[in-house]
Design a protein around this motif. Structure first.
Motif, mmCIF file in Angstrom:
data_model
loop_
_atom_site.group_PDB
_atom_site.id
_atom_site.type_symbol
_atom_site.label_atom_id
_atom_site.label_comp_id
_atom_site.label_asym_id
_atom_site.label_seq_id
_atom_site.Cartn_x
_atom_site.Cartn_y
_atom_site.Cartn_z
ATOM 1 N N ASP A 513 0.841 -1.217 0.000
ATOM 2 C CA ASP A 513 0.000 0.000 0.000
ATOM 3 C C ASP A 513 0.863 1.250 0.000
ATOM 4 O OD1 ASP A 513 -2.208 -1.600 0.015
ATOM 5 O OD2 ASP A 513 -2.602 -1.391 2.173
ATOM 6 N N LEU A 514 1.903 1.227 0.832
ATOM 7 C CA LEU A 514 2.795 2.382 0.899
ATOM 8 C C LEU A 514 3.517 2.581 -0.428
ATOM 9 C CD1 LEU A 514 4.097 4.630 2.548
ATOM 10 C CD2 LEU A 514 5.826 2.989 3.295
ATOM 11 N N GLU A 515 3.902 1.462 -1.048
ATOM 12 C CA GLU A 515 4.570 1.544 -2.345
ATOM 13 C C GLU A 515 3.678 2.249 -3.376
ATOM 14 O OE1 GLU A 515 5.305 -1.639 -5.797
ATOM 15 O OE2 GLU A 515 6.397 -2.117 -3.958
ATOM 16 N N GLY A 516 2.413 1.841 -3.387
ATOM 17 C CA GLY A 516 1.480 2.487 -4.311
ATOM 18 C C GLY A 516 1.346 3.965 -4.031
ATOM 19 N N ARG A 517 1.313 4.300 -2.736
ATOM 20 C CA ARG A 517 1.199 5.716 -2.362
ATOM 21 C C ARG A 517 2.426 6.511 -2.797
ATOM 22 N NH1 ARG A 517 0.401 5.504 3.855
ATOM 23 N NH2 ARG A 517 0.936 7.728 3.622
ATOM 24 N N ILE A 518 3.623 5.943 -2.524
ATOM 25 C CA ILE A 518 4.854 6.682 -2.805
ATOM 26 C C ILE A 518 5.103 6.809 -4.305
ATOM 27 C CG2 ILE A 518 7.362 6.627 -2.587
ATOM 28 C CD1 ILE A 518 6.975 5.365 0.194
ATOM 29 N N LEU A 519 5.017 5.678 -5.015
ATOM 30 C CA LEU A 519 5.366 5.693 -6.436
ATOM 31 C C LEU A 519 4.364 6.502 -7.265
ATOM 32 C CD1 LEU A 519 6.584 2.020 -6.988
ATOM 33 C CD2 LEU A 519 7.926 4.069 -6.484
ATOM 34 N N GLY A 520 3.098 6.541 -6.842
ATOM 35 C CA GLY A 520 2.108 7.287 -7.616
ATOM 36 C C GLY A 520 1.793 8.643 -7.017
ATOM 37 N N ALA A 521 2.564 8.993 -5.940
ATOM 38 C CA ALA A 521 2.224 10.218 -5.206
ATOM 39 C C ALA A 521 2.331 11.469 -6.066
ATOM 40 C CB ALA A 521 3.124 10.344 -3.974
ATOM 41 N N LYS A 522 3.372 11.554 -6.881
ATOM 42 C CA LYS A 522 3.566 12.766 -7.681
ATOM 43 C C LYS A 522 2.435 12.964 -8.679
ATOM 44 C CE LYS A 522 7.044 15.185 -10.427
ATOM 45 N NZ LYS A 522 8.409 15.124 -10.989
ATOM 46 N N ASP A 523 2.149 11.901 -9.430
ATOM 47 C CA ASP A 523 1.068 12.008 -10.411
ATOM 48 C C ASP A 523 -0.271 12.258 -9.721
ATOM 49 O OD1 ASP A 523 2.819 11.645 -12.480
ATOM 50 O OD2 ASP A 523 2.451 9.476 -12.661
ATOM 51 N N ARG A 524 -0.495 11.521 -8.610
ATOM 52 C CA ARG A 524 -1.752 11.717 -7.893
ATOM 53 C C ARG A 524 -1.849 13.119 -7.324
ATOM 54 N NH1 ARG A 524 -0.625 6.987 -5.409
ATOM 55 N NH2 ARG A 524 -0.649 7.922 -3.336
ATOM 56 N N SER A 525 -0.709 13.624 -6.832
ATOM 57 C CA SER A 525 -0.690 14.973 -6.267
ATOM 58 C C SER A 525 -1.069 16.003 -7.320
ATOM 59 C CB SER A 525 0.696 15.282 -5.693
ATOM 60 O OG SER A 525 0.783 16.624 -5.298
ATOM 61 N N PHE A 526 -0.455 15.907 -8.488
ATOM 62 C CA PHE A 526 -0.755 16.863 -9.568
ATOM 63 C C PHE A 526 -2.216 16.731 -10.000
ATOM 64 C CE2 PHE A 526 3.895 17.101 -11.271
ATOM 65 C CZ PHE A 526 4.273 17.722 -10.084
ATOM 66 N N GLY A 527 -2.675 15.499 -10.118
ATOM 67 C CA GLY A 527 -4.058 15.280 -10.524
ATOM 68 C C GLY A 527 -5.046 15.808 -9.504
ATOM 69 N N MET A 528 -4.736 15.562 -8.214
ATOM 70 C CA MET A 528 -5.624 16.037 -7.154
ATOM 71 C C MET A 528 -5.644 17.561 -7.096
ATOM 72 S SD MET A 528 -4.877 13.363 -4.036
ATOM 73 C CE MET A 528 -5.987 14.205 -2.921
ATOM 74 N N GLU A 529 -4.468 18.157 -7.247
ATOM 75 C CA GLU A 529 -4.403 19.623 -7.225
ATOM 76 C C GLU A 529 -5.256 20.222 -8.338
ATOM 77 O OE1 GLU A 529 -1.221 22.194 -6.106
ATOM 78 O OE2 GLU A 529 0.172 20.508 -6.067
ATOM 79 N N TYR A 530 -5.138 19.638 -9.545
ATOM 80 C CA TYR A 530 -5.920 20.168 -10.651
ATOM 81 C C TYR A 530 -7.415 19.985 -10.393
ATOM 82 C CZ TYR A 530 -7.996 21.010 -15.169
ATOM 83 O OH TYR A 530 -8.792 21.513 -16.169
ATOM 84 N N ALA A 531 -7.786 18.847 -9.875
ATOM 85 C CA ALA A 531 -9.201 18.578 -9.599
ATOM 86 C C ALA A 531 -9.751 19.560 -8.564
ATOM 87 C CB ALA A 531 -9.376 17.140 -9.114
ATOM 88 N N ILE A 532 -8.973 19.810 -7.518
ATOM 89 C CA ILE A 532 -9.392 20.768 -6.483
ATOM 90 C C ILE A 532 -9.489 22.167 -7.087
ATOM 91 C CG2 ILE A 532 -8.703 21.905 -4.333
ATOM 92 C CD1 ILE A 532 -7.350 19.189 -3.571
ATOM 93 N N PHE A 533 -8.467 22.532 -7.875
ATOM 94 C CA PHE A 533 -8.460 23.852 -8.516
ATOM 95 C C PHE A 533 -9.672 24.003 -9.437
ATOM 96 C CE2 PHE A 533 -7.422 26.155 -12.444
ATOM 97 C CZ PHE A 533 -7.271 27.434 -11.924
#
Length: 868
Positions: A513-533
């Protein structure tokens, strides 16, 4: 023929649907153009023409521009009247199977620009739609960058003239035309020469009533549509415009959610010549804003205010109630200097809310633009509080209309970074602490090392294995490594993944689970930021009505404050505007000329005009004495008064005029083969055809473009027509060099003579700039020629000829023919004098008088005297 490459097949499919546009085809970080589009863009934009393999024998001509700096290139093409179709990828390349899908996301035309970098913040960018049937014209004007839409119907006589007057008052960049308007043969030349607008011919089907009514019903509230649905030509005009915007804009045209219907009884009529001659928005000579009326009046602090001020200036009011409301609001501000200056200060820094909201509704505003909107909202509570102290009805309405928008301000301020990046897809938009889930993902992205160390420590304590390690490789991802000596302590939940010589490697569900969080964190972060924006952007867009109402109130306040500052700084007075036929001014001044004078005082003059005994003022006097300035200042003061402004005079009473017409100066219209005189006569014909008894006419030197007797005859005939109550009976200022016309004061009721006072001492004259009753006793033409710098020998000879003409016993032609040419000896003598004069001038130019001692000055004077 060789097979086209897949990409070029896609290009041709899209180009086939957009033949009339230059196709900007997105490939990576560039917009590329191919074939004829490339050749055209290369020529118009000075781009290097290259080539690209496309599966054919010959390479395809190609040129391109970077996508991040495309606006300036598009602006240049649109400025020249071209359409630009923007083609983008419409699916995620990572999910695409084969060639990524592309499609047109928008077509940019001269009238559909919304990008601030491509627009003048002080001007609206209108697109117009005109449809004629049943001897009626439906006409609409829309600025999609602000969402404004104005609609009217034209009927009666002279439909083409009325249409042209309306077009010039809005100055659209693009015009949609259909119906019987195609029969107006001179309209295309008017649009090209006077408006420099592009024209789009639509079919009768596109202006079809049923289709257009449906388009309106889909766009506006039912009650609004029902209010004009019986005006079929009007509905056709608006509906066709909406359909055109839907095709070109694809999204965002819902920004246009209201419309305003106006009629000819609302605004003063100002034709093209009047706007040009009075230099309302630019000077005649240099085509510049400086020196125009708007240059003087524009002390606005916001882009919205600049546009509204221009609109008020170009649409003076006929409704006295609205005029008085504006006056009272300006009076509030003039009377309270402290409050006015505080309001002025508060308006500084308010960005263009109207155009920012358009980009937000279209969904292409970035985080910086949301921050700009937030900054614009920051001063709203203070502004609302400042103007709440005023009592005038307009100020009270503005107080009600200004919504502090504190919830929207707080939302943006809490969520969006102070200085976000330009791109909305690469993170850095949302503040830390706004969204817990985003913070957690960011934490994973930024703190992966510490998280793994923490897990390693926890597992060591839990299992009692001191040499347990958490590691990573590309095959298995994150793993737990345990040496063989501690295998017996491995918990049951560990899953073996790899056996090595001296150790075993395991994974756990927690680690995966942590691996999924860490490895996809950057893409997820950018995607989440855009969605929130994007969600925040939609919330702001959903509050369009509130924000738009506030923006209009701020724009109105900005204009009123600007006019109040100008009135206070220049000692203007509040005019008494009424329904009388009078124009009475005391100590009136030309607002712009006065502002441009450096140090010298402007000589004020009185004015008395009405529809009774002071209908027509004949003004005589020499050129350069101030006749044209005087007449223009009267027209400008009337116009200023009817836009609600204070005026440059010590007292002003102004009965509302329905039109101002001017005939001032002329030049050959070479394009249509018309001479100066023909242009002049066309303008006069237009005036006498359109003017009413409630109009104000400014007529300068009627008939001067032809022979003396013909010109004098025309001038008198026009004068008689204007003064006669049974024919026209309008108020008019009539400047002329035909002194013979001064006898009309005794022949026509309502005609009065005035002249420019001149002081003469020998051959020297001084213009006193004062308008006094009576006709001029001399034209002073030769004296004016001398002031203008005509050589002395010409001045002397002109006086000799004039003397013989005025003493002639026969008719002018015979006397003129009997005057002997001057002798060559006189010519030689005068040339010698001229040479001496030039030598003296050259000598003086070479001397710095500020450095001369008294004795050097005396010696120089002696030397110059000998030279003469």
């Amino acid at each position: 023929m060789a097979e086209l490459s897949p990409m070029m097949k896609q290009y041709f499919e899209i180009k086939e649907k957009n033949k009339d546009s230059i196709l900007f085809f997105r490939l990576g970080d560039f917009y590329e153009m191919f074939f004829d589009d490339a050749k055209l863009a290369s020529r118009e934009l000075d781009l290097t023409l290259t080539g690209r393999d496309c599966g054919q024998k010959e390479r395809a001509p190609m040129c391109g521009v970077p996508f991040h700096s495309c606006e300036s290139y598009i602006a240049r093409l649109v400025q020249k009247g071209y359409k630009v179709a923007i083609c983008e990828q419409t699916e995620d390349p990572a999910k695409a199977k084969g060639l990524v899908k592309r499609d047109i996301i928008r077509v940019i035309t001269p009238g559909t620009v919304i990008e601030s970098g491509m627009l003048d913040e002080g001007k609206n960018n209108f697109i117009s739609s005109a449809f004629m049937a049943n001897k009626k014209i439906g006409l609409s004007f829309c600025d999609i960058s602000t969402g404004e839409l104005f609609i009217t119907e034209i009927s009666g006589e002279d439909l083409q003239d009325q249409l042209q007057d309306q077009l010039i008052s809005y100055n659209p960049r693009e015009i949609l035309i259909g119906g019987e308007i195609v029969n107006f043969k001179t309209l295309p030349n008017f649009i090209k020469e006077k408006l420099s607008a592009s024209v789009e011919m639509l079919t009768d089907d596109e202006f079809g009533y049923s289709i257009c009514l449906d388009a309106m019903k889909n766009q506006f509230k039912e009650n609004d549509v029902n209010s004009i649905k019986d005006k079929k030509e009007m509905v056709s005009s608006v509906g066709a415009l909406l359909s055109y915007l839907k095709v070109t804009q694809i999204t965002g045209y819902e920004r246009i959610n209201t419309f305003e219907v106006y009629n000819e009884n609302q605004y003063m009529n100002l034709d093209y010549n009047t706007r040009r001659n009075l230099e309302l928005t630019r000077t005649m000579m240099n085509k510049e804003k400086k020196g125009s009326l708007i240059w003087l009046l524009d002390k606005t602090k916001t882009a919205m205010g600049k546009r509204l001020l221009r609109y008020w200036l170009e649409h003076p009011l006929l409704n006295i109630g609205t005029i008085l409301n504006r006056q009272s609001a300006i009076a509030d501000l003039v009377d309270d200097t402290v409050q006015r200056l505080e309001i002025t200060e508060s308006l500084i820094g308010i960005f263009d809310i109207e155009r920012l909201m358009t980009k937000i509704v279209y969904g292409n505003a970035n985080a910086r633009e949301l921050r700009s909107l937030c900054g614009a909202f920051e001063n709203l509570p203070q502004i609302k509080n400042l103007i709440s102290k005023f009592d005038s009805s307009l100020m009270r309405k503005l107080t009600e209309d200004i919504d502090p928008l504190e919830d929207i301000h707080q939302l943006i301020d809490t969520a969006i970074e102070e200085e976000p990046p330009f791109s909305v897809r690469e993170g850095g938009l949302i503040k830390e602490g706004y969204n817990e889930e985003l913070d957690a993902v960011r934490s994973d992205m930024n703190n992966s090392t510490s998280l793994l160390a923490q897990i390693e420590l926890e597992q060591k304590e839990k299992t009692g294995i001191p040499k347990l390690k958490v590691g990573y490789n590309r095959v298995f991802g994150y793993y737990i490594e345990v040496t063989n000596s501690y295998k017996d302590k491995v918990p049951e939940e560990y899953i073996r993944k790899q056996t090595l010589t001296n150790c075993e490697r395991y994974i756990t569900q927690e680690l995966k689970d942590l691996e999924g969080r860490i490895l996809g964190a950057k893409d997820r972060s950018f995607g989440m930021e855009y969605a929130i924006f994007d969600e925040i952007r939609k919330v702001v867009a959903n509050n369009l009505d509130r924000i738009e109402k506030t923006a209009k109130a701020i724009a109105t306040l900005d204009v009123l404050t600007s006019l109040a500052n100008v009135a206070s700084d220049n000692n203007y007075t509040r005019p008494e505007v009424n329904q009388s036929s009078k124009i009475i001014l005391k100590d009136s001044r030309h607002p712009v000329v006065e502002a441009l004078l450096s140090g010298a005082p402007f000589v004020p003059n009185d004015v008395t005009l009405d529809n009774d005994s002071n209908r027509v003022a004949i003004i005589t006097g020499p050129n350069m004495a101030g006749k044209s300035t005087y007449m223009r200042q009267v027209a400008l003061i009337v116009l200023m008064a009817q836009m609600g402004s204070f005026v440059p005079a010590s007292y002003a009473e102004i009965g509302v005029v329905d039109s101002i017409f001017t005939r001032v100066g002329a030049s050959d219209d070479l394009a249509s083969g018309q001479s100066t005189f023909m242009v002049e006569m066309n303008e006069v014909a237009n005036i006498v055809k359109k003017a009413t008894k409630n109009s104000l006419l400014i007529l300068d030197e009627i008939g001067r473009g032809t022979s003396t007797y013909d010109g004098m005859s025309i001038a008198r005939a026009v004068l008689e027509f204007v003064a006669d109550k049974k024919k026209l009976g309008a108020k008019a200022l009539f400047a002329t060099h035909y002194h013979e016309l001064t006898v009309m004061e005794n022949l026509l009721d309502g005609v009065k003579n005035y002249n420019i006072a001149v002081k003469k001492r020998g051959d020297d004259i001084t213009f006193l700039r004062r308008i006094i009753p009576g006709g001029a006793d001399d034209s002073y033409g030769i004296e004016v020629a001398k002031l203008a710098g005509l050589p002395d020998w010409i001045i002397k000879r002109a006086k000799e000829i004039l003397k013989e003409l005025t003493s002639g016993k026969t008719d002018d032609k015979e006397t003129f023919a009997n005057i002997s040419p001057h002798s060559s000896e006189d010519d030689m003598q005068l040339n010698l004098l001229d040479t001496a004069s030039n030598a003296v001038t050259d000598k003086l130019k070479s001397v710095d008088v500020n450095t001369l001692t008294p004795i050097e000055a005396m010696n120089l004077l002696y030397e110059l005297n000998n030279m003469i």
